[in-house]
Design a protein around this motif. Structure first.
Motif, mmCIF file in Angstrom:
data_model
loop_
_atom_site.group_PDB
_atom_site.id
_atom_site.type_symbol
_atom_site.label_atom_id
_atom_site.label_comp_id
_atom_site.label_asym_id
_atom_site.label_seq_id
_atom_site.Cartn_x
_atom_site.Cartn_y
_atom_site.Cartn_z
ATOM 1 N N LEU A 383 97.463 0.576 53.242
ATOM 2 C CA LEU A 383 96.691 1.785 52.974
ATOM 3 C C LEU A 383 95.671 2.062 54.079
ATOM 4 C CD1 LEU A 383 96.076 1.285 49.145
ATOM 5 C CD2 LEU A 383 97.680 2.865 50.224
ATOM 6 N N ASN A 384 95.830 1.362 55.234
ATOM 7 C CA ASN A 384 94.945 1.554 56.391
ATOM 8 C C ASN A 384 93.496 1.221 56.078
ATOM 9 O OD1 ASN A 384 97.039 2.481 58.151
ATOM 10 N ND2 ASN A 384 96.964 4.470 57.099
ATOM 11 N N MET A 385 93.291 0.192 55.276
ATOM 12 C CA MET A 385 91.948 -0.274 54.950
ATOM 13 C C MET A 385 91.713 -1.651 55.568
ATOM 14 S SD MET A 385 91.967 0.592 50.880
ATOM 15 C CE MET A 385 92.403 2.215 50.253
ATOM 16 N N ARG A 386 90.453 -1.928 55.885
ATOM 17 C CA ARG A 386 90.087 -3.273 56.288
ATOM 18 C C ARG A 386 89.749 -4.075 55.034
ATOM 19 N NH1 ARG A 386 85.681 -3.157 60.959
ATOM 20 N NH2 ARG A 386 84.695 -1.666 59.540
ATOM 21 N N VAL A 387 90.093 -5.351 55.043
ATOM 22 C CA VAL A 387 89.903 -6.193 53.867
ATOM 23 C C VAL A 387 88.821 -7.229 54.157
ATOM 24 C CG1 VAL A 387 90.991 -7.750 52.215
ATOM 25 C CG2 VAL A 387 92.310 -5.863 53.206
ATOM 26 N N ILE A 388 87.843 -7.293 53.267
ATOM 27 C CA ILE A 388 86.724 -8.235 53.383
ATOM 28 C C ILE A 388 86.884 -9.325 52.326
ATOM 29 C CG2 ILE A 388 84.214 -8.496 53.321
ATOM 30 C CD1 ILE A 388 83.998 -5.495 53.913
ATOM 31 N N ALA A 389 86.770 -10.570 52.744
ATOM 32 C CA ALA A 389 86.787 -11.693 51.805
ATOM 33 C C ALA A 389 85.345 -12.092 51.530
ATOM 34 C CB ALA A 389 87.572 -12.866 52.380
ATOM 35 N N ASN A 390 84.930 -11.982 50.289
ATOM 36 C CA ASN A 390 83.560 -12.311 49.899
ATOM 37 C C ASN A 390 83.519 -13.689 49.254
ATOM 38 O OD1 ASN A 390 80.827 -12.047 49.412
ATOM 39 N ND2 ASN A 390 81.109 -10.994 47.468
ATOM 40 N N GLY A 391 82.533 -14.505 49.660
ATOM 41 C CA GLY A 391 82.391 -15.829 49.055
ATOM 42 C C GLY A 391 83.095 -16.920 49.836
ATOM 43 N N VAL A 392 83.245 -16.741 51.149
ATOM 44 C CA VAL A 392 83.883 -17.771 51.982
ATOM 45 C C VAL A 392 82.877 -18.895 52.203
ATOM 46 C CG1 VAL A 392 85.041 -18.255 54.163
ATOM 47 C CG2 VAL A 392 85.260 -15.996 53.094
ATOM 48 N N GLU A 393 83.209 -20.085 51.724
ATOM 49 C CA GLU A 393 82.252 -21.187 51.752
ATOM 50 C C GLU A 393 82.784 -22.456 52.396
ATOM 51 O OE1 GLU A 393 80.965 -21.718 47.742
ATOM 52 O OE2 GLU A 393 79.937 -19.773 47.642
ATOM 53 N N SER A 394 84.046 -22.498 52.778
ATOM 54 C CA SER A 394 84.605 -23.733 53.332
ATOM 55 C C SER A 394 85.573 -23.429 54.468
ATOM 56 C CB SER A 394 85.335 -24.529 52.242
ATOM 57 O OG SER A 394 86.544 -23.879 51.862
ATOM 58 N N ASP A 395 85.779 -24.439 55.320
ATOM 59 C CA ASP A 395 86.744 -24.306 56.405
ATOM 60 C C ASP A 395 88.143 -24.041 55.866
ATOM 61 O OD1 ASP A 395 84.500 -25.074 57.710
ATOM 62 O OD2 ASP A 395 85.359 -26.826 58.703
ATOM 63 N N VAL A 396 88.457 -24.650 54.723
ATOM 64 C CA VAL A 396 89.785 -24.485 54.129
ATOM 65 C C VAL A 396 90.020 -23.033 53.734
ATOM 66 C CG1 VAL A 396 91.242 -25.113 52.171
ATOM 67 C CG2 VAL A 396 89.906 -26.871 53.349
ATOM 68 N N GLN A 397 89.042 -22.429 53.063
ATOM 69 C CA GLN A 397 89.167 -21.023 52.684
ATOM 70 C C GLN A 397 89.288 -20.140 53.929
ATOM 71 O OE1 GLN A 397 85.562 -20.610 50.475
ATOM 72 N NE2 GLN A 397 86.428 -21.373 48.556
ATOM 73 N N LEU A 398 88.478 -20.432 54.944
ATOM 74 C CA LEU A 398 88.524 -19.648 56.170
ATOM 75 C C LEU A 398 89.892 -19.734 56.835
ATOM 76 C CD1 LEU A 398 87.049 -17.994 58.370
ATOM 77 C CD2 LEU A 398 86.490 -20.178 59.461
ATOM 78 N N GLY A 399 90.420 -20.961 56.948
ATOM 79 C CA GLY A 399 91.714 -21.124 57.587
ATOM 80 C C GLY A 399 92.813 -20.389 56.852
ATOM 81 N N TYR A 400 92.787 -20.482 55.532
ATOM 82 C CA TYR A 400 93.808 -19.788 54.740
ATOM 83 C C TYR A 400 93.718 -18.280 54.915
ATOM 84 C CZ TYR A 400 96.119 -17.758 50.727
ATOM 85 O OH TYR A 400 96.917 -16.980 49.937
#
Length: 572
Positions: A383-400
């Motif tokens: 839909l031509n939107m940018r997606v923001i991940a809120n609540g990133v707290e660990s390297d594992v979440q970031l990598g995924y």
């Protein structure tokens, strides 16, 4: 003192708070004497005032009349209905059929309220919450019974639930809610509100591209409070618009101050409530603030809660469209937790989707949440939107999330909500946690999973000779963590493990990390399970224990060659 009298403006069968009701006293007396147990419901409509503001008082009056008649039919022959205020009704229902629990009656009542109401040319969808008290279980006194029901309704202010039964523990919570109600009125004029700023970073390199303005209330009597705790009360009391205006103006002035310092390549994200959006003056007020403070419209990102889209009110669509035409960015907050339809998502002009933190918290270990996160990212990009991940707290979440092509990260891994001075220091650094975004090594990486330590040691000794970068995991959770933070090409998993079978694990890996070659190694052969896994493409090959070293080495070499052929990387 509670008093109930007829209200001829609604129906001869519906009363309104005023003089004391003989009917209610008689019903309470029957319950007290053991003849007929009674349940009392304090019913409150959510944001009903917006109907009058956007569609006119005639429409809201007709809607109330229809609803009053509907409630009267619901209790016919077993109770009474009274008006309490514009948005509130009181229902007393005698529980003559004790096989139907009060919880079921209360749920049926809320379902009745939420059925569509037709007031031409509109179709209205109302939501309601109900506090419930029981007689004689909770109290044999009519006034106290009414107080308990109202108190229980107040406890639903910060809850997604529709029904709240009175309990002895409710009083302390109610006192807290009452204190918020008394003090939030004066929070703004007394200078008790503060803004904190949390960075939002680019997923490619960790560069700060946004700051979200987050409201905090420093109450002298109640301490530091987050918006989830007090904003629903502010909405109910009608002060949310004034607070929202203060937040927007304060955030824009801070944005201008940072731009004057040379930081002109970021956006300022500000949350706006549904009640703000419903005001006819909202668009003009926002554009006037932007012009008077002197910031570009595209430097402002207004974040709307997903629930706003469920109102299906044309004025909200018109407001968002007008703001977007002027260059203001629009974002959908807490996406995945509301009830908005995909049709509404396509219709509304939104630039960003912010995935609710509850999904980020459990991904990637939880299969369902991980699948939802990947689906939201893919849908947002389509839909031509940018997606923001809120609540990133660990390297594992970031990598995924990076491997899932998420665009922007926000969370404690990059910084907590901070005062403006600390946020200025973060802007000067420009990049946050750059080491997390360093390019991964092009090593051939092999992940070994087995819950037997001696087997893992033997496999490591065997494959180390071939020069692989070897990762080891003794359980499925550790394996998922390693997959999230490393570029893995080949996986060799044991079949029989305590927490999950190898074929089940690799089936999940196929969904989350399809660009891997997956093999199972086991001394236990379940032909049906293995065949199914191979047919589904979950595993590339099934190998047996005990193994022949040379044959096993060749299988792994062939797996890497297969990876090269399928995913286009030349063999070094």
């Amino acid at each position: 003192m509670w008093r109930l009298v007829p209200d001829p403006t609604l129906s001869t069968d519906v009363g309104r708070l005023g003089a004391e009701s003989e009917d209610l006293r008689a019903m309470v007396e029957r319950a007290r004497s053991g003849q007929m147990p009674l349940m009392l419901l304090h019913l409150e409509l959510d944001h009903f005032e917006s109907v009058g503001e956007t569609m006119g008082l005639d429409v809201s009056g007709q809607a109330l009349l229809q609803l009053a008649q509907r409630l009267t039919r619901f209790v016919e022959g077993r109770g009474r209905v009274w008006r309490h205020s514009v948005e509130q009704f009181i229902l007393a229902i005698e529980r003559s059929d004790m096989t139907v629990p009060p919880e079921q009656i209360a749920e049926a009542l809320c379902d009745e309220v939420e059925l569509p109401l037709t007031v031409l040319p509109y179709t209205l969808f109302l939501n309601a919450k109900a506090g419930v008290s029981l007689c004689p279980e909770h109290t044999p006194d009519a006034t106290t019974l009414l107080d308990f029901a109202e108190l229980s309704t107040r406890l639903l202010t910060n809850s997604p639930d529709r029904i709240q039964f009175y309990s002895g523990q409710s009083s302390d919570r109610a006192h807290s809610e009452s204190a918020i109600s008394r003090q939030i009125i004066d929070a703004l004029p007394n200078g008790e509100l503060r803004l904190r700023y949390q960075p939002e970073v680019n997923a490619r390199d960790g560069r700060i591209i946004g700051m979200e303005a987050l409201l905090r209330w420093h109450s002298p009597g109640l301490g530091l409070m987050v918006p989830e705790r007090f904003m629903p009360t502010a909405e109910r009391l009608g002060v949310v618009v004034q607070i929202g205006t203060w937040v927007l103006e304060t955030a824009l002035r801070q944005c201008r101050a940072w731009r004057d310092q040379g930081f002109d390549d970021f956006f300022m994200a500000v949350n706006v409530s549904t009640l703000q959006l419903l005001r006819p003056e909202f668009v003009d007020e926002v554009l006037a603030l932007i012009q008077s403070i002197g910031v570009p419209p595209q430097s402002l990102l207004l974040e709307i809660n997903e629930s706003a889209l469920t109102n299906n009110v044309s004025s909200i669509f018109d407001a968002l469209s007008a703001l977007r035409r002027e260059g203001v960015l629009l974002g959908l907050d807490n996406f995945g937790m509301g009830d908005s339809s995909l049709n509404a998502l396509v219709r509304y002009p939104v630039d960003t989707l912010k995935i609710d933190r509850s999904f980020i918290k459990t991904a990637p270990a939880s299969e369902r949440e991980a699948a939802i996160v990947r689906a939201i990212i893919a849908m947002g990009h389509q839909l031509n939107m940018r997606v923001i991940a809120n609540g990133v707290e660990s390297d594992v979440q970031l990598g995924y999330l990076r491997r899932g092509d998420c665009d922007i990260f926000q969370g404690y891994l990059f910084g907590e909500p901070m005062p403006a001075d600390a946020a200025s220091l973060a802007l000067r650094r420009r990049y946050l946690r750059p080491e997390l975004f360093a390019a991964s090594k092009p090593d051939r990486t092999l992940l070994l999973l087995d819950d037997e330590e001696n087997v893992l040691r033997a496999l490591v000794r065997l494959f180390r000779r071939d020069g692989y970068r070897i990762l080891i995991a003794g359980n499925v959770r550790d394996a998922f963590d390693l997959l999230a933070t490393n570029d893995v090409q080949v996986i060799l998993s044991d079949q029989r493990m305590s927490d999950m079978s190898g074929t089940e694990f690799l089936g999940r890996v196929k969904m989350l990390y399809p660009n891997t070659v997956r093999l199972v190694l086991s001394g236990y052969t379940d032909l049906a399970t293995v065949t199914d896994a191979i047919n589904r493409g979950a595993i590339y090959r099934f190998l047996t224990k005990p193994w022949n070293d040379q044959e096993l080495q060749e299988h792994i070499r062939q797996a890497f060659r297969t990876w090269d052929e399928q995913y286009g990387r030349a063999t070094p």
